[in-house]
Scaffold this active site. Structure first.
Site, PDB file in Angstrom:
ATOM      1  NE  ARG A  62      -1.339  -1.690   3.455  1.00 37.74           N
ATOM      2  CZ  ARG A  62      -1.588  -1.292   4.826  1.00 37.74           C
ATOM      3  NH1 ARG A  62      -2.561  -0.890   5.499  1.00 37.74           N
ATOM      4  NH2 ARG A  62      -1.173  -2.059   5.954  1.00 37.74           N
ATOM      5  CD  GLU A  99       6.001   4.781  16.562  1.00 37.24           C
ATOM      6  OE1 GLU A  99       6.941   4.548  16.863  1.00 37.24           O
ATOM      7  OE2 GLU A  99       4.800   4.161  17.035  1.00 37.24           O
ATOM      8  CD  GLN A 148       0.817  28.520  18.687  1.00 35.26           C
ATOM      9  OE1 GLN A 148      -0.416  28.654  19.732  1.00 35.26           O
ATOM     10  NE2 GLN A 148       0.649  29.123  17.335  1.00 35.26           N
ATOM     11  CB  VAL A 149      -0.087  22.282  15.630  1.00 35.08           C
ATOM     12  CG1 VAL A 149       0.536  21.663  13.815  1.00 35.08           C
ATOM     13  CG2 VAL A 149       0.291  20.915  15.917  1.00 35.08           C
ATOM     14  CG  ASN A 150       2.554  27.665  14.872  1.00 29.99           C
ATOM     15  OD1 ASN A 150       1.927  27.783  15.016  1.00 29.99           O
ATOM     16  ND2 ASN A 150       3.661  27.821  15.471  1.00 29.99           N
ATOM     17  NE  ARG A 168       8.589  30.724   5.203  1.00 27.74           N
ATOM     18  CZ  ARG A 168       7.772  31.475   5.634  1.00 27.74           C
ATOM     19  NH1 ARG A 168       7.235  32.572   6.945  1.00 27.74           N
ATOM     20  NH2 ARG A 168       6.546  31.616   4.534  1.00 27.74           N
ATOM     21  CG  HIS A 177      12.382  33.491  13.819  1.00 25.61           C
ATOM     22  ND1 HIS A 177      11.834  32.677  12.346  1.00 25.61           N
ATOM     23  CD2 HIS A 177      13.053  34.906  13.294  1.00 25.61           C
ATOM     24  CE1 HIS A 177      11.525  33.939  11.523  1.00 25.61           C
ATOM     25  NE2 HIS A 177      12.527  35.084  12.145  1.00 25.61           N
ATOM     26  CE  LYS A 208       9.562  27.904  17.196  1.00 21.50           C
ATOM     27  NZ  LYS A 208      10.450  28.480  19.016  1.00 21.50           N
ATOM     28  CE1 TYR A 267       9.094  26.356  12.765  1.00 11.88           C
ATOM     29  CE2 TYR A 267       7.631  26.410  11.353  1.00 11.88           C
ATOM     30  CZ  TYR A 267       8.330  26.718  11.635  1.00 11.88           C
ATOM     31  OH  TYR A 267       9.730  28.014  11.075  1.00 11.88           O
ATOM     32  NE  ARG A 310      10.397  40.437  14.324  1.00 15.14           N
ATOM     33  CZ  ARG A 310       9.919  40.481  15.735  1.00 15.14           C
ATOM     34  NH1 ARG A 310       8.493  40.485  15.704  1.00 15.14           N
ATOM     35  NH2 ARG A 310      10.417  39.729  16.695  1.00 15.14           N
TER      36      ARG A 310
END
Length: 202
Positions: free
Chosen positions: A23, A28, A47-49, A59, A62, A72, A132, A168
């Protein structure tokens, strides 16, 4: 899954071990008990981004102030990216050190970035989507920005043209300037957070 520490202390690479049949495949992406056994940290998702980027979008770097912090687990779910982790913890044995890894949807490779570390990536393909899983909800005003092109960091982005960045990110201070401004977390602050995570909300 295989969980191995990177060159940055407390950051870990998570490599799945797919199971294949007629298939397709299954793997995991994250198992709490395995991550805790490898890191000693209790990873709770609050939280999930998702971000979607065109090729050559850069990017980061940060991080998040302590408190509240925001650990994260980052995975590429479409396209491909070169991801960098930088130790922003003042007093850490690996302060200012970095490690990089290629992430793509086919491999499922993830990176665990706990409180105090900085994260950035450059999209290697158009329509690159990154997922994330975050230990804390976003709090306005708590993001730490460090210049991803800081010459002192010398991050190996492999750029062949100027990257596309937000205003930024382009104006972010160097790591030395951020440390001098007192905006970076300390190693001790982060160690306390790893040992004593905040209780679940709700």
């Amino acid at each position: 899954m295989r969980i191995t520490e990177t060159a940055v202390r407390d950051a870990y690479r998570i490599e799945p071990e797919p199971i294949s049949d007629h298939r397709g495949t299954f793997h995991e992406g994250l198992r709490h008990s395995a991550l805790r056994a490898a890191t000693g940290h209790d990873f709770r998702v609050r939280q999930v981004n998702f971000t979607v980027s065109g090729r050559n979008v850069l990017r980061g770097i940060h991080g998040t102030t302590m408190p509240p912090g925001q650990g994260k687990v980052l995975t590429c779910v479409r396209g491909a990216a070169l991801t960098a982790v930088v130790d922003l913890r003042v007093g850490s044995p690996t302060f200012g050190h970095h490690d990089t890894l290629r992430q793509d949807a086919g491999s499922g490779t993830a990176v665990y970035v706990p409180d105090g570390l900085g994260l950035g990536y450059v999209a290697l393909t158009d329509d690159t989507c990154m997922n994330y899983l975050c230990t804390e909800e976003y709090v306005h005003g708590t993001i730490i920005d460090v210049d991803a092109l800081d010459p002192a960091l010398a991050l190996p982005w492999g750029l062949t043209e100027p990257p596309v960045r937000s205003a930024r990110d382009a104006a972010a201070p160097t790591l030395a300037a951020a440390a001098a401004a007192g905006i970076l977390p300390t190693y001790e602050q982060c160690l306390r957070a790893y040992r004593d995570p905040s209780p679940p909300s709700g």
